[in-house]
Design a protein around this motif. Structure first.
Motif, mmCIF file in Angstrom:
data_model
loop_
_atom_site.group_PDB
_atom_site.id
_atom_site.type_symbol
_atom_site.label_atom_id
_atom_site.label_comp_id
_atom_site.label_asym_id
_atom_site.label_seq_id
_atom_site.Cartn_x
_atom_site.Cartn_y
_atom_site.Cartn_z
ATOM 1 N N PHE A 48 35.227 45.868 25.970
ATOM 2 C CA PHE A 48 35.057 44.417 26.101
ATOM 3 C C PHE A 48 33.572 44.063 26.118
ATOM 4 N N TRP A 49 32.784 44.852 26.862
ATOM 5 C CA TRP A 49 31.341 44.608 26.955
ATOM 6 C C TRP A 49 30.670 44.788 25.592
ATOM 7 N N ILE A 50 31.025 45.845 24.896
ATOM 8 C CA ILE A 50 30.395 46.122 23.600
ATOM 9 C C ILE A 50 30.646 44.971 22.624
ATOM 10 N N SER A 51 31.890 44.496 22.576
ATOM 11 C CA SER A 51 32.219 43.409 21.652
ATOM 12 C C SER A 51 31.505 42.116 22.050
ATOM 13 N N TYR A 52 31.447 41.841 23.354
ATOM 14 C CA TYR A 52 30.796 40.616 23.834
ATOM 15 C C TYR A 52 29.300 40.643 23.523
ATOM 16 N N ILE A 53 28.654 41.739 23.846
ATOM 17 C CA ILE A 53 27.220 41.860 23.583
ATOM 18 C C ILE A 53 26.952 41.804 22.086
ATOM 19 N N LEU A 97 28.195 47.271 14.815
ATOM 20 C CA LEU A 97 28.743 47.375 16.171
ATOM 21 C C LEU A 97 30.070 48.120 16.169
ATOM 22 N N ASN A 98 30.871 47.909 15.106
ATOM 23 C CA ASN A 98 32.141 48.621 15.011
ATOM 24 C C ASN A 98 31.909 50.122 14.885
ATOM 25 N N ARG A 99 30.879 50.473 14.109
ATOM 26 C CA ARG A 99 30.547 51.898 13.990
ATOM 27 C C ARG A 99 30.191 52.474 15.348
ATOM 28 N N MET A 100 29.440 51.706 16.137
ATOM 29 C CA MET A 100 29.068 52.181 17.466
ATOM 30 C C MET A 100 30.292 52.287 18.371
ATOM 31 N N SER A 101 31.267 51.361 18.161
ATOM 32 C CA SER A 101 32.450 51.402 19.023
ATOM 33 C C SER A 101 33.269 52.655 18.777
ATOM 34 N N MET A 102 33.059 53.309 17.631
ATOM 35 C CA MET A 102 33.791 54.530 17.338
ATOM 36 C C MET A 102 33.069 55.769 17.841
ATOM 37 N N ILE A 103 31.932 55.578 18.501
ATOM 38 C CA ILE A 103 31.315 56.720 19.174
ATOM 39 C C ILE A 103 32.305 57.258 20.198
ATOM 40 N N PRO A 104 32.567 58.555 20.209
ATOM 41 C CA PRO A 104 33.636 59.088 21.059
ATOM 42 C C PRO A 104 33.439 58.754 22.523
ATOM 43 N N ARG A 105 34.442 58.122 23.092
ATOM 44 C CA ARG A 105 34.445 57.833 24.517
ATOM 45 C C ARG A 105 35.714 58.414 25.098
ATOM 46 N N GLU A 106 35.601 59.066 26.210
ATOM 47 C CA GLU A 106 36.749 59.716 26.821
ATOM 48 C C GLU A 106 37.213 58.946 28.050
ATOM 49 N N PRO A 107 38.508 58.937 28.306
ATOM 50 C CA PRO A 107 39.008 58.335 29.533
ATOM 51 C C PRO A 107 38.463 59.089 30.742
ATOM 52 N N PRO A 108 38.556 58.503 31.936
ATOM 53 C CA PRO A 108 38.134 59.219 33.145
ATOM 54 C C PRO A 108 38.854 60.563 33.263
ATOM 55 N N GLU A 109 38.208 61.502 33.926
ATOM 56 C CA GLU A 109 38.738 62.861 34.019
ATOM 57 C C GLU A 109 40.143 62.901 34.597
ATOM 58 N N ARG A 110 40.415 62.043 35.584
ATOM 59 C CA ARG A 110 41.745 62.064 36.207
ATOM 60 C C ARG A 110 42.827 61.673 35.194
ATOM 61 N N ILE A 111 42.501 60.748 34.286
ATOM 62 C CA ILE A 111 43.467 60.344 33.265
ATOM 63 C C ILE A 111 43.681 61.473 32.261
ATOM 64 N N VAL A 112 42.590 62.126 31.866
ATOM 65 C CA VAL A 112 42.699 63.251 30.937
ATOM 66 C C VAL A 112 43.571 64.349 31.539
ATOM 67 N N LYS A 113 43.394 64.622 32.825
ATOM 68 C CA LYS A 113 44.207 65.653 33.488
ATOM 69 C C LYS A 113 45.680 65.270 33.512
ATOM 70 N N THR A 114 45.948 63.983 33.729
ATOM 71 C CA THR A 114 47.341 63.513 33.716
ATOM 72 C C THR A 114 47.964 63.732 32.346
ATOM 73 N N ILE A 115 47.227 63.379 31.297
ATOM 74 C CA ILE A 115 47.719 63.558 29.930
ATOM 75 C C ILE A 115 47.995 65.034 29.648
ATOM 76 N N GLN A 116 47.070 65.901 30.049
ATOM 77 C CA GLN A 116 47.229 67.333 29.788
ATOM 78 C C GLN A 116 48.392 67.920 30.581
#
Length: 632
Positions: A75-80, A183-202
């Motif tokens: 949301f911040w990236i798109s707004y800025i 900006l769209n290209r920048m939005s595709m820079i890999p971002r990972e969910p918080p570690e606790r969410i990643v652990k839940t998924i795994q």
């Protein structure tokens, strides 16, 4: 009300994705009449405003989204970005500082900061391209740079032009077009969910809760579209659910971010292998090994697809890699299984057995397996059955609208072939190796308590829904999880009209085939020691004898050797037991196009053939001491 909101949101986002912008606007506004503060809807409405070249209208929607979800980076990236696109650089900088103050830390914010600095510098720079050339030439130069992919250089020229000619429509339009792309290209820079969410998924992936994982992923994809962890997990889940095309799509999203990810190329190769696309699979495997030759499970899969020749380059590569003392236990284990298969192809059986023995020992060590683990489990099965019999555990629920057919027995006994034969019938759907019964039963055994009727009914409904998602709505559905042989009492309690097909095979052939196979899961630890394998087979035979005494002819015994030597007669008998009218298609299981993921995926593509039960004899001198206790 909630369902109406979500229905509108889904319809609006689908219309937006298809560039039906008028429909999307109408649906979002209808949604806002019900819930004006819906964060995702406001965010997408902001994107929609930018897409139709009205970035000034996007601000109110981005601001509404941020009021509800200030922790959402996208949301911040798109707004800025919208602020920057409108030339509101100072406010954009202020919002960037605010995002950082909230603790948001991501590479895309750093990149965005650099872009704002460059934009400011370009706008304040006293030297301008217009000092050196005409407006027309400057516009032409910027247009060429934009077409050539030099986005930032083009943006700088457009900024120079707009500083002196703020009303230049061409410069303004192209600047507004290019800024979102950057900006769209920048939005595709890999971002990972918080570690606790990643652990839940795994955890969901490891526990086989694939549908639950997909629901979880669907809620995260808008915030983390380029997450490597999320797309990898979703791809693995979809592959397990036989959704191979969608799985490959997920893995390709990972490659968009990490094109040199060897494990991802390997995953795509496995999908192609299971879809019977050998050329595509081989290409992916080659790429994976080029990127990381120590990804030895690639060799293990690759050699299963082909016969190895003495001068084969893949054999030379594996032998060279075998000398690498830095390989981990798991890496060396997979390499040993691959080398064993290669030397079996070359009929060098002694060397094949040496590699196989080494690989099995490493695998057993990695799993920390001891035979006592299964011995205790079998004893618990007898104890639990006696306890539930004393408690008069009764069948539950109404009969489902399909007949479940459980194909079981020892792994590598021929269960895959039997499922292929049955699923050639027009009224049979195949669920493959569906682990629900095993997982449920193991949980019961650990609790040492008979489940209530409510618990049994709840699980029964979950099981029915699960197999239908995979196999569809056919009148008969097969579940080919071999180790279900341990839970016949549970099966008949859940499904009194179930068909049980126990596949028998020559015990020496079974034990040898178990020992020579690498199983990806951790539940078959006995297979990595030939003595353990023989002991486990003996426990299997004893337990099946116990079930026969209890259930009699409700269990159908199918002899694999008779099936392959007299295919039509045995297949007709099988169809009669299941309750199927005969169809000639059942005589050509190799023509069955369904995806197979088990260790038999290559064998089931061949016509039924004799002789596979004698393959162990090539290794007889290594096995005779172990096999002496096995009955024919």
């Amino acid at each position: 009300m909630h369902q109406t909101i979500e229905t509108l949101f889904k319809a609006a986002t689908e219309a937006q994705a298809r560039e039906r912008y008028k429909d999307a606007f109408r649906l979002y506004r209808k949604l806002f009449e019900i819930c004006a503060d819906h964060p995702e809807a406001n965010y997408h409405m902001g994107d929609l405003s930018v897409a139709v070249c009205k970035p000034e209208q996007s601000l109110v929607f981005y601001e509404a989204a941020l009021r509800q979800r200030p922790e959402t980076l996208l949301f911040w990236i798109s707004y800025i970005g919208a602020l920057s696109q409108l030339g509101m650089i100072n406010k954009a900088k202020g919002m960037l500082i605010e995002a950082e103050r909230l603790g948001l830390d991501d590479p895309s914010l750093f990149t965005l900061k650099k872009l704002l600095v460059e934009t400011t510098r370009a706008m304040n720079n006293k030297s301008s391209i217009l000092d050196e050339t005409s407006l027309s030439n400057a516009l032409t130069s910027a247009d060429k740079m934009a077409k050539g992919g030099q986005i930032r250089q083009a943006l700088k020229i457009y900024c120079d032009i707009l500083e002196r000619h703020p009303d230049n429509k061409r410069a303004l339009a192209n600047y507004q077009k290019l800024a979102p792309a950057e900006l769209n290209r920048m939005s595709m820079i890999p971002r990972e969910p918080p570690e606790r969410i990643v652990k839940t998924i795994q955890t969901l992936l490891q526990e086989g809760q694939f549908h639950g994982l997909l629901k979880h992923a669907a809620r995260l994809v808008h915030d983390y579209p380029a997450s490597v962890a999320l797309n990898t997990a979703e791809g693995s889940a979809r592959r397990a659910l036989l959704q191979h095309e969608q799985a490959i799509s997920c893995f390709r999203k990972v490659l968009d971010v990490k094109p040199k990810s060897a494990s991802t190329h390997f995953n795509i190769g496995v999908c192609h292998m299971e879809m019977q696309n050998p050329e595509a699979a081989e290409e992916s495997f080659k790429t994976a090994l080029h990127l990381d030759e120590t990804l030895t499970e690639t060799y293990r899969h690759w050699v299963m697809m082909r016969k190895i020749a003495p001068n084969d380059e893949i054999l030379s590569s594996m032998k060279r890699l075998y000398k690498n003392e830095a390989l981990s236990i798991d890496q060396r284990c997979s390499l040993c299984f691959a080398l064993a298969k290669a030397h079996e192809d070359l009929k060098d059986h002694d060397r094949s057995f040496r590699y196989l023995s080494e690989g099995n020992a490493l695998r057993k060590r990695s799993l920390n397996y001891d035979l006592s683990q299964d011995q205790e489990l079998f004893e618990a099965i007898y104890d639990w059955d006696n306890k539930c019999e004393a408690a008069s555990l009764q069948p539950v629920g109404k009969n489902p609208d399909f007949t479940p057919v459980f194909i079981l027995g020892m792994p590598r006994s021929g269960t895959s072939l039997v499922e292929q034969i049955l699923s050639c019938h027009s009224k049979v759907g195949a669920a493959g190796e569906f682990p629900y019964i095993s997982n449920f039963s193991n949980a019961i055994l650990q609790s040492k308590v008979c489940p209530s009727e409510a618990d049994m009914n709840a699980f029964r409904e979950k099981y029915i829904a699960g197999v239908k998602r995979i196999a569809g709505g056919d009148a008969f559905i097969t579940d080919k999880f071999p180790l279900n042989f341990k839970y016949l009492n549970i099966i008949f309690t859940l499904f009194p009209t179930a068909r049980i097909v126990n596949v028998n095979r020559d015990p020496k052939a079974i034990c040898w085939s178990n020992f020579k196979q690498y199983f990806s899961g951790s539940g078959l630890g006995y297979t990595y020691d030939i003595s353990d394998t023989v002991a486990y087979y003996t426990m299997y035979r004893k337990l099946m004898g116990y079930w026969y005494e209890k259930f009699g002819n409700r269990v159908y015994n199918l002899d694999y050797e008779l099936l392959v030597s007299n295919q039509e007669d045995e297949s007709r008998k099988l169809a009669h037991y299941v309750g199927l009218e005969w169809e000639d298609a059942m005589l050509a299981p190799q023509e069955n196009k369904r995806i197979v993921q088990t260790a038999s995926l290559h064998q089931v593509r061949q016509a039924v053939y004799k002789g596979s039960s004698n393959q162990w004899k090539a290794y007889e001198r290594h096995l005779q001491d172990h096999f002496s206790s096995l009955a024919e």
